[in-house]
Design an enzyme around this catalytic site. Structure first.
Site, PDB file in Angstrom:
ATOM      1  N   GLU A 111       9.776   1.295  10.296  1.00 22.71           N
ATOM      2  CA  GLU A 111      11.302   2.330   9.653  1.00 22.71           C
ATOM      3  C   GLU A 111      10.298   3.689  10.096  1.00 22.71           C
ATOM      4  O   GLU A 111       9.226   4.191   9.523  1.00 22.71           O
ATOM      5  CB  GLU A 111      11.984   2.455   8.824  1.00 22.71           C
ATOM      6  CG  GLU A 111      13.176   2.092   8.425  1.00 22.71           C
ATOM      7  CD  GLU A 111      12.614   4.643   8.199  1.00 22.71           C
ATOM      8  OE1 GLU A 111      13.060   4.963   8.876  1.00 22.71           O
ATOM      9  OE2 GLU A 111      12.935   3.910   7.027  1.00 22.71           O
ATOM     10  N   LYS A 164       0.970  -0.862   0.053  1.00 23.03           N
ATOM     11  CA  LYS A 164       0.062  -0.323   0.005  1.00 23.03           C
ATOM     12  C   LYS A 164       0.893   1.603  -0.281  1.00 23.03           C
ATOM     13  O   LYS A 164       1.163   1.503   1.345  1.00 23.03           O
ATOM     14  CB  LYS A 164      -0.708  -0.441   1.088  1.00 23.03           C
ATOM     15  CG  LYS A 164      -1.077   0.998   1.456  1.00 23.03           C
ATOM     16  CD  LYS A 164      -2.391   1.854   0.740  1.00 23.03           C
ATOM     17  CE  LYS A 164      -3.324   3.244   1.443  1.00 23.03           C
ATOM     18  NZ  LYS A 164      -2.843   4.212   1.043  1.00 23.03           N
ATOM     19  N   CYS A 188      13.226  11.151   7.291  1.00 20.82           N
ATOM     20  CA  CYS A 188      13.410  10.487   8.403  1.00 20.82           C
ATOM     21  C   CYS A 188      14.684  11.433   9.015  1.00 20.82           C
ATOM     22  O   CYS A 188      15.154  10.909   9.788  1.00 20.82           O
ATOM     23  CB  CYS A 188      12.780   9.811   8.643  1.00 20.82           C
ATOM     24  SG  CYS A 188      11.940   9.274   8.166  1.00 20.82           S
TER      25      CYS A 188
HETATM   26  C1  SIN Z   1      13.844   8.030   5.185  1.00 16.38           C
HETATM   27  O1  SIN Z   1      13.401   8.815   4.879  1.00 16.38           O
HETATM   28  O2  SIN Z   1      13.865   7.432   5.973  1.00 16.38           O
HETATM   29  C2  SIN Z   1      14.618   7.524   3.878  1.00 16.38           C
HETATM   30  C3  SIN Z   1      16.072   8.148   4.012  1.00 16.38           C
HETATM   31  C4  SIN Z   1      16.944   7.274   3.058  1.00 16.38           C
HETATM   32  O3  SIN Z   1      16.959   5.794   3.206  1.00 16.38           O
HETATM   33  O4  SIN Z   1      18.082   7.589   3.305  1.00 16.38           O
END
Ligand code: SIN
Length: 486
Positions: free
Chosen positions: A258, A182, A292
């Site tokens: 994550e 999804k 993130c």
């Molecule tokens: C994320 O925003 O978690 C991914 C960033 C990345 O894989 O470098």
């Protein structure tokens, strides 16, 4: 800007169940909008729980055939998929920019980054080894074999609509699992295009299924409650991750999470300042701060604090904010007006509490989804920008005096995804890296992501690792076969 999504051969707008492109049961659709212009790009099927159930059943039916294929064959199919993704890199990037907003060069980079996971796991598929353990009793042998966990459900975010999907589908397929995905409501087109290419590469019907639309709670509810699904993998916010984990508890599913981050970047007095500024710029402003692992808190030692801010502001002043489809754009919009409102509220509250705007500070003139790249000096730990994931192009800069103070500030958060430090002192590198409560630490480097590293966090940033030789473990069960009477 010449790109028209309507003309793209890779434009797909229906869900994929058992190899068939299907509408929502009630024929409803949901629009996909370009955040840079507000233009409606197209609309996609708005699927729900019943479609998700059928997708899960299709994945279950496809599981025996797929897991029985030789690792060599699965690897070859993943390689073929990788080739097609790279052949279509430009078009996939244009679709990604149109629906998500990031500049074309970043979108191209993301497509290649996602593809690198497909290639990596095509290679790793052939290296799923077992073990033989000396038995405690005579006449026995203990064999340890690795088997696919079964049907996997994956929920992916809008900030990396291509790469996050690839880095879940690729290890799942390599391990012999089948999958139902999804993608985020805002960015389904990259996912649809990627999966269409997997189909073209010859991945059998039912092995990858995709449900799309805005009924996320219904889809997530089915994925987490359906006993056929043996594992859920999610990239997104910590509150949603917690909810999904609770929902998975009833059927004791494996989960990989994550989740959010609140990355500190610690810049010591003895750092190479040019290197530190470049690292901070890349990390803080990648994807307009919507990552993130973006540096969320810039912790700068007192001796270089003013110089650092002055030099950082010079560079930020050179950014070209605009529509990501224009070649000259260095930084695109945020994903939505709601995101702009949230970022603005954090900036306003920091300013009310004494932060000083060095550059930026307000929403952008380019459209309702834009926010100006911003630097806030004199930020303090009492401010919301210290505690919350900003997810926007705002760099709050905090001052510290000693190593111990920097470590305490860095760890003063419930998150633990990525952290960075800049110093030329070897002793300090060891001391600080080991003291940081994070899953990933970049030393004199912020561009840490790649398919070869174990990506993931500790504390409330999640569990499990994506990529690297560890990434397959999340999709494999460890089984004992004890041979007796020998
Ligand atoms: C994320 O925003 O978690 C991914 C960033 C990345 O894989 O470098």
């Amino acid at each position: 800007m010449e790109f028209s999504i309507q003309d793209s051969q890779l434009l797909a707008t229906k869900g994929l169940i058992n190899g068939q492109w299907v509408d929502a049961d009630d024929n409803s659709t949901v629009p996909v909008v370009n955040p840079a212009t507000g233009e409606q790009l197209t609309d996609v099927a708005n699927m729900g729980a019943a479609e998700t159930r059928r997708a899960i059943e299709a994945a279950s039916d496809a599981l025996p055939g797929w897991s029985d294929l030789s690792a060599q064959k699965r690897s070859t199919l993943l390689e073929a998929w990788y080739d097609l993704v790279m052949e279509n890199q430009d078009e996939l990037a244009a679709i990604l920019t149109a629906e998500q907003g990031k500049p074309l060069f970043e979108a191209k980079g993301e497509v290649a980054y996602g593809a690198s996971y497909i290639k990596w796991f095509a290679e790793e598929a052939r290296r799923v080894y077992g073990d033989i353990i000396p038995a405690a009793q005579p006449g026995r042998r203990n064999l340890v074999v690795k088997q696919p966990v079964g049907v996997v459900a994956a929920i992916t975010p809008w900030n990396f609509p291509s790469a996050m999907l690839a880095r879940k589908i690729a290890p799942a397929l390599a391990a012999g699992c089948t999958i139902v995905c999804k993608p985020a409501t805002e960015t389904p087109l990259s996912a649809l295009a990627l999966v269409a290419l997997a189909q073209k590469a010859g991945v059998p019907d039912g092995v990858i299924n995709l449900v799309v639309g805005s009924r996320s709670a219904d889809i997530g509810g089915e994925m987490t409650s359906n006993p056929i699904v043996r594992k859920l993998t999610f990239t997104g916010s910590t509150p949603v991750g917690k909810l999904l984990m609770k929902q998975c508890a009833d059927t004791v599913k494996r989960t990989s999470m994550e989740l959010g981050g609140n990355a500190p970047i610690i810049i010591f007095d003895d750092a190479d300042l040019d290197q530190a500024i470049d690292g901070a710029l890349v990390s803080k402003f990648r994807n307009s701060g919507q990552t993130c692992i973006c540096s969320n808190r810039l912790l700068v030692q007192a001796g270089i604090y003013d110089r650092f801010i002055e030099r950082l502001a010079e560079k930020v002043g050179q950014f070209r904010v605009g529509n990501g489809l224009e070649e000259s754009t260095t930084h695109g919009p945020l994903v939505s007006e709601k995101a702009v409102t949230g970022v603005k509220a954090l900036v306003d509250s920091a300013v009310a509490d004494g932060a000083r705007v060095v550059i930026g500070g307000d929403s952008g003139e380019q459209g309702s989804c834009f926010f100006q790249p911003t630097i806030l000096a004199d930020a303090t730990p009492a401010m919301g920008v210290f505690k919350e994931e900003i997810f926007g192009p705002v760099a709050p800069v905090f001052r510290f005096e000693s190593d111990d103070e920097a470590i305490a500030l860095a760890n003063d958060t419930e998150f633990g995804l990525a952290a960075y430090l800049y110093t030329n002192n070897l002793k300090r590198i060891w001391k600080v890296s080991e003291a940081l409560e994070y899953g990933m630490v970049g030393v004199n480097e912020t561009a840490i992501s790649s398919e070869v590293i174990p990506f993931g966090g500790v504390k409330e940033s999640g569990q499990g690792r994506e990529g690297s030789k560890y990434g397959l473990d999340d999709y494999l069960e460890t089984k004992l076969i004890c041979l007796g009477g020998l």
